[in-house]
Write an enzyme that holds these catalytic residues in place. Structure first.
Site: not given
Ligand code: GDP
Ligand code: IMO
Ligand code: MG
Length: 429
Positions: A12, A14-15, A37-41, A144, A227, A305, A308, A336
């Site tokens: 998280d 900011g990728k 599992n990733a969440g990229h905004t 496998r 991640q 949600g 963090r 910021d």
């Protein structure tokens, strides 16, 4: 020029924003690890509604970019179809602009169920996973015999036979280990696979061959890490990690191209630290400061949600991530968010058992008990979210960035002052 974007903390960082920005000059954007599992905004314009991408590479929002889901990703067909549908409702068509590796593994309903049952059984000792079935799917890949790949969608007859056997095995396992009384139906799961095959079938490609061709032709490839390095299965804070090599080390195995195909490893870190889920976090501020950062930075998980956990910038762990990934440059996000704090602290070193440590410790036991030595810098009050130029930042904000740069030993070439594309200060020190 090929670039690989890598998270340097616990995800998280900011990728998504960085990949979206660099996507302007890329021909391909490639996801090489992790799954839903990733969440990229991505926030395209100031004040615009955001896009939350889980499996689709962030390049999908750009018209001339070819998006690739490479072999190292674990693909949840349900989530992928939902994402494609969600984008089409917002006018973004996904079709020929997406290629999916046949070698990528499929996340099935029983993986998600196993993730949930395992976390429930662990109770207070849970890992705090995203419950997206990631660990169980990668485990089946390694086992496998119980792994299913995207290419299996091209042979539905064969897939049905294997699915019947695997679901039977999983049901027996869930009943025996967790006392589960709701067996899954292979037929139900298979009907979902049929739908995935219809939509995703035409996109299945040998992405390794594709990437080598594009590399040879001099196309500009942008690799999008998921991640972060501290969640890496081998190099992160085990066992509180994800189940893939989410540091830059995952690139070669996850995309089938050597590290030398990449000209710049671009690390992404926040100007402070966050972590979601369980596990050691030396600079955590479980206090007023941590809450201030969480509220100001809207630090709630993109995928789950969950709030963090927040804390100060940690030079020891980020320095370690830079070493592991051979990171060339840094994008520092969320400057910021720090405005309004009187003092800013940076962890310069760890002490354990009265001694100074000279490397990020491998042992969980030690990491849980280290004491942080902090350097204190002056804070700034001003709202910097409209600043367009690094030189126009308040002096204390500039000094903070320059001090991090000096201590980390690599150039900070981007500074984030807000979530949207234009809120990124570009610099060439
Ligand atoms: P990723 O998983 O690394 O792509 O990061 P996420 O999207 O999960 O989380 C980063 C969050 O911070 C998102 O809500 C972004 O919109 C937001 N963000 C990114 N850069 C900045 C920044 O410089 N300032 C602020 N205030 N928000 C940012
Ligand atoms: P992006 O790409 C932040 C964390 C989970 C949990 C641990 C294991 O958005 O940065 P898993 O479901 O992978 O088995 O969970 O890893 N985690 C992330 N934390 N950002 C992510 O991805 C994450 N992906 C997994 O919270 O602690
Ligand atoms: Mg995220």
């Amino acid at each position: 020029m090929n670039t690989c974007v890598v998270g340097l903390q616990w995800g998280d960082e900011g990728k998504g924003k960085v990949v979206d920005l660099l996507g302007e000059t890329a021909d391909l954007v490639v996801r090489y690890g992790g799954g839903a599992n990733a969440g990229h905004t991505v926030v395209r314009g100031r004040g615009e509604k955001s896009f939350a991408l889980h499996l689709l590479p962030s390049g999908i929002l750009r018209k001339n970019v070819l998006s690739v889901i490479a072999n190292g990703v674990v693909v949840d067909g349900e989530t992928l179809l939902e994402e494609i549908e969600g984008l089409s409702q917002r006018g973004i068509v996904v079709g020929k602009n997406l290629r999916i590796s046949g070698r990528a593994h499929l996340v099935m309903d029983y993986h998600k169920k196993q993730d949930r049952l395992s976390e429930e059984a662990l109770g207070a000792g849970k890992l705090g996973t995203t419950v997206r079935g990631i660990g169980p799917c990668y485990a089946d890949k390694v086992t496998r015999t119980t792994g299913l790949r995207v290419e299996d969608l091209l042979d539905l007859g064969g897939l049905y036979e294997r699915l019947k056997q695997i679901v039977d095995l999983k049901n027996r396992y869930f009943a025996a280990i967790y006392g589960d009384k709701e067996p899954l139906e292979a037929d139900e799961i298979f009907s979902k696979c049929r739908r995935w095959a219809e939509v995703l079938g035409p996109m299945i490609t040998d992405t390794t061959a594709l990437l080598h061709r594009c590399w040879q032709e001099g196309k500009r490839i942008l690799f999008e890490g998921a991640q972060g390095t501290l969640l890496d299965l081998d190099h992160g804070t085990f066992p509180y990690v994800t189940s893939s090599n989410s540091s830059g080390a995952g690139l070669s195995a996850g995309a089938g191209v050597p590290a030398k195909a990449v000209d710049c490893f671009l690390g992404v870190a926040k100007a402070y630290s966050t972590r979601v889920g369980s596990g050691p976090f030396p600079t955590e501020q479980d206090n007023e400061t941590g809450r201030y950062i969480r509220d100001k930075g809207h630090e709630y998980g993109t995928t789950t949600g969950r709030p963090r956990r927040c804390g100060w910038f940690d030079m020891v762990s980020v320095g370690y991530s830079i070493k592991i990934g051979g990171i060339d440059e840094l994008a520092l996000q969320h400057l910021d968010t720090l405005s309004g704090l009187k003092e800013l602290k940076v962890c310069r070193g760890y002490r354990y058992d009265g001694k100074k440590l000279d490397f990020f410790p491998a042992e969980r036991r030690i990491l849980e008990q280290v004491e942080c030595a902090y350097e204190t810098l002056e804070g700034f009050e001003e709202d910097i979210s409209r600043v367009k130029d690094f030189a126009a930042l308040p002096e204390a904000a500039r000094k903070y960035v320059l001090r991090l740069e000096e201590l980390l030993g690599i150039p900070i070439t981007m500074v984030g002052v807000g979530p949207s594309r234009e809120q990124m200060l570009l610099r060439r020190p």
